[in-house]
Design a protein around this motif. Structure first.
Motif, PDB file in Angstrom:
ATOM      1  N   GLU A 185      11.474  71.367  40.762  1.00  9.61           N
ATOM      2  CA  GLU A 185      10.144  70.915  41.167  1.00  9.61           C
ATOM      3  C   GLU A 185       9.536  72.069  41.959  1.00  9.61           C
ATOM      4  N   TYR A 186       8.590  72.800  41.340  1.00  5.98           N
ATOM      5  CA  TYR A 186       8.075  74.019  41.964  1.00  5.98           C
ATOM      6  C   TYR A 186       7.178  73.719  43.152  1.00  5.98           C
ATOM      7  N   LEU A 187       7.248  74.620  44.148  1.00  5.87           N
ATOM      8  CA  LEU A 187       6.506  74.415  45.386  1.00  5.87           C
ATOM      9  C   LEU A 187       5.364  75.406  45.583  1.00  5.87           C
ATOM     10  N   TYR A 200      12.273  72.639  44.747  1.00  2.00           N
ATOM     11  CA  TYR A 200      13.306  71.672  45.113  1.00  2.00           C
ATOM     12  C   TYR A 200      14.161  71.472  43.876  1.00  2.00           C
ATOM     13  N   PRO A 201      15.473  71.510  44.015  1.00  3.35           N
ATOM     14  CA  PRO A 201      16.304  71.207  42.852  1.00  3.35           C
ATOM     15  C   PRO A 201      16.455  69.696  42.664  1.00  3.35           C
ATOM     16  N   ILE A 202      16.409  69.299  41.419  1.00  6.71           N
ATOM     17  CA  ILE A 202      16.677  67.903  41.081  1.00  6.71           C
ATOM     18  C   ILE A 202      17.954  67.933  40.257  1.00  6.71           C
ATOM     19  N   ILE A 203      18.989  67.313  40.773  1.00  7.93           N
ATOM     20  CA  ILE A 203      20.293  67.539  40.151  1.00  7.93           C
ATOM     21  C   ILE A 203      20.842  66.314  39.419  1.00  7.93           C
ATOM     22  N   THR A 204      21.503  66.589  38.316  1.00  4.43           N
ATOM     23  CA  THR A 204      22.231  65.569  37.575  1.00  4.43           C
ATOM     24  C   THR A 204      23.646  66.086  37.396  1.00  4.43           C
ATOM     25  N   MET A 223      16.729  66.797  45.761  1.00  4.85           N
ATOM     26  CA  MET A 223      17.229  67.330  47.019  1.00  4.85           C
ATOM     27  C   MET A 223      16.071  67.789  47.881  1.00  4.85           C
ATOM     28  N   ASN A 224      16.342  67.889  49.160  1.00  7.29           N
ATOM     29  CA  ASN A 224      15.338  68.297  50.124  1.00  7.29           C
ATOM     30  C   ASN A 224      15.318  69.795  50.370  1.00  7.29           C
ATOM     31  N   ARG A 235      15.742  72.753  54.785  1.00  7.75           N
ATOM     32  CA  ARG A 235      15.202  71.470  54.375  1.00  7.75           C
ATOM     33  C   ARG A 235      13.702  71.379  54.528  1.00  7.75           C
ATOM     34  N   MET A 236      13.118  70.552  53.731  1.00 14.75           N
ATOM     35  CA  MET A 236      11.689  70.295  53.792  1.00 14.75           C
ATOM     36  C   MET A 236      11.284  69.877  55.201  1.00 14.75           C
ATOM     37  N   ASP A 237      12.181  69.169  55.896  1.00 15.75           N
ATOM     38  CA  ASP A 237      11.868  68.686  57.251  1.00 15.75           C
ATOM     39  C   ASP A 237      11.564  69.853  58.187  1.00 15.75           C
TER      40      ASP A 237
END
Ligand SMILES: [Zn+2]
Length: 445
Positions: A276-278, A286-290, A304-305, A330-332
């Motif tokens: 998911e590009y920022l 952000y990586p989206i993992i399977t 993931m954050n 992290r995004m936080d």
């Protein structure tokens, strides 16, 4: 107990796959992904009730995050374990520091998220074996020719981490809760050949070596579980006279580690990664993992954050797996300010703040930057030379402001002496402590 055969099997698998051409690797990966998805769709009550049309097509599955995973814990896992039971086992283990109990033959682990929400995860014995085998295969410097003694510093144990010990390999677990002096003594006694610890602990160990309080000669040092700050990286590498290897790992899985060239490659032989590009340049995501091996508690399209930065050039090692320049945190920990026009919020990557600090002066020994409110940030520094403190602070402030004033309403910058972190807290050199309002969450989206 994990058998040496399992480790070897994984070791050989890893070595084989690393030589695949990119096309062959993607074919191999797709096959495994589809196989696991099909299994999960048939065995997880949660996915069964979704009635997914084409169960081998990943894009038909919903995204998940920690909240969703915890809310649907009972139906998601394939062992019929309830969240309540799992918590009970995990909390008792944590309290007694005895991590042997399992539930329906699965190990339960607890993760303390940064945002305060606690996560819980289930892993079967077989999955543990595959995990240990893969992590070892990727990290062992000499394959299986020498006996390796690995000292592992961890925040909380689970029997996931005690699972390997035989003639060729031995793990010693160091609980981060123990007293520092005791750990240093025990390290001296143990004489690890491989040392693995979060960067903050690795820094304390390095300080002990520098002060001649500890004499160990590991052939490999590995950091994990926290962002490795360039400041710590340089210090640790100088004292140990070797490159740090980074493991990118979290409760969601073993996600990556550095190769012989020091590049972090994502473990695409264990997980399938969507991005998911920022930014417009498509360098940060952000990586989206399977996970295409875990079945006890499926991880499918888990968002993931962490902010990852892609490496712009291919790694000379030739691995077909995605190369990462940096794991940014992290995004936080984005810093948030008003934009110049004061009509919207602007998000600043932690990396910009980090660079503004470490490039300011060679007088900085340790630092921390905290955003307290939308218009105030605090910089804490530990300096080498106190007489140059003032000058160092001014240089940091001007670095920060010259960058920030291009895009945002500049905050007030205050300085303070460096405060040591709590021993159990994750080290964060860039931290946003500002209360996040709904407005902020919705801005930029
Ligand atoms: Zn590489």
């Amino acid at each position: 107990m994990i058998k040496i055969a399992t480790i070897l099997q994984n070791y050989l698998r890893v070595k084989r796959i690393q030589k695949y051409s990119p096309q062959r690797f993607r074919r191999w990966q797709n096959k495994h992904l589809q196989k696991n998805l099909t299994w999960i769709a048939n065995h997880s009550p949660y996915y069964r009730q979704l009635n997914i049309g084409n169960i081998s097509d990943l894009t038909q599955y919903p995204f998940m995050d920690k909240q969703m995973m915890m809310d649907n814990f009972d139906a998601l896992n394939t062992r019929g374990v309830s969240k309540e039971e799992a918590y009970k086992v995990a909390l008792a283990a944590e309290e007694n520091r005895d991590f042997s109990p399992t539930i329906s033959n699965a190990t339960v682990g607890l993760s303390s998220g940064t945002s305060g929400s606690r996560g819980i995860f289930l892993v079967s014995e077989q999955e543990q074996a595959a995990w240990a085998g893969t992590i070892l295969a990727k990290l062992l410097p000499n394959g299986f020719s020498n006996k390796e003694k690995i000292a592992f510093f961890l925040r909380a144990n689970s029997n996931l981490y005690e699972s390997v010990e035989n003639k060729k390999i031995e793990f010693a677990f160091f609980d981060l809760l123990n007293h520092y002096d005791i750990q240093i003594k025990r390290l001296e006694q143990y004489q690890p050949t491989i040392l693995a610890a979060p960067p903050s602990m690795m820094r304390r160990i390095t300080e002990a070596i520098e002060a001649n309080r500890l004499n160990i000669r590991p052939i490999k040092i590995i950091t994990m579980a926290e962002v490795l700050d360039p400041l710590d990286e340089v210090y640790i590498e100088t004292i140990f006279q070797q490159k740090i290897h980074q493991v990118y790992q979290c409760t969601e899985g073993f996600l990556g580690c550095s190769c012989s060239h020091g590049t972090i490659h994502l473990n695409e032989d264990l997980v399938y990664i969507e991005k998911e590009y920022l930014n417009d340049e498509k360098t940060k995501f952000y990586p989206i993992i399977t996970d295409f091996r875990r079945r006890t508690q499926p991880i499918v399209r888990y968002r993931m954050n962490d902010i990852l930065t892609l490496k712009s050039e291919p790694c000379p090692c030739g691995s077909p797996m995605l190369a990462i320049e940096q794991i940014e945190g992290r995004m936080d920990d984005f810093f948030i300010f008003y934009n110049k026009e004061q009509d919207d919020l602007e998000y600043i990557f932690p990396d910009f703040i980090r660079r503004a600090c470490i490039t300011a002066s060679d007088n900085i020994k340790e630092y921390k930057v905290i955003q307290h409110t939308i218009d105030r940030i605090e910089v804490q520094i530990l300096v080498v030379d106190e007489e140059r403190r003032r000058e160092t602070e001014q240089k940091i402030a001007s670095n920060l402001l010259s960058y920030l004033q291009q895009t945002v309403q500049c905050p007030r910058i205050t300085f303070a002496p460096y405060e040591e972190k709590d021993r159990l807290a994750k080290q964060k050199r860039i931290e946003n402590k500002m209360p996040i309002t709904e407005d902020m969450k919705n801005a930029n989206s």
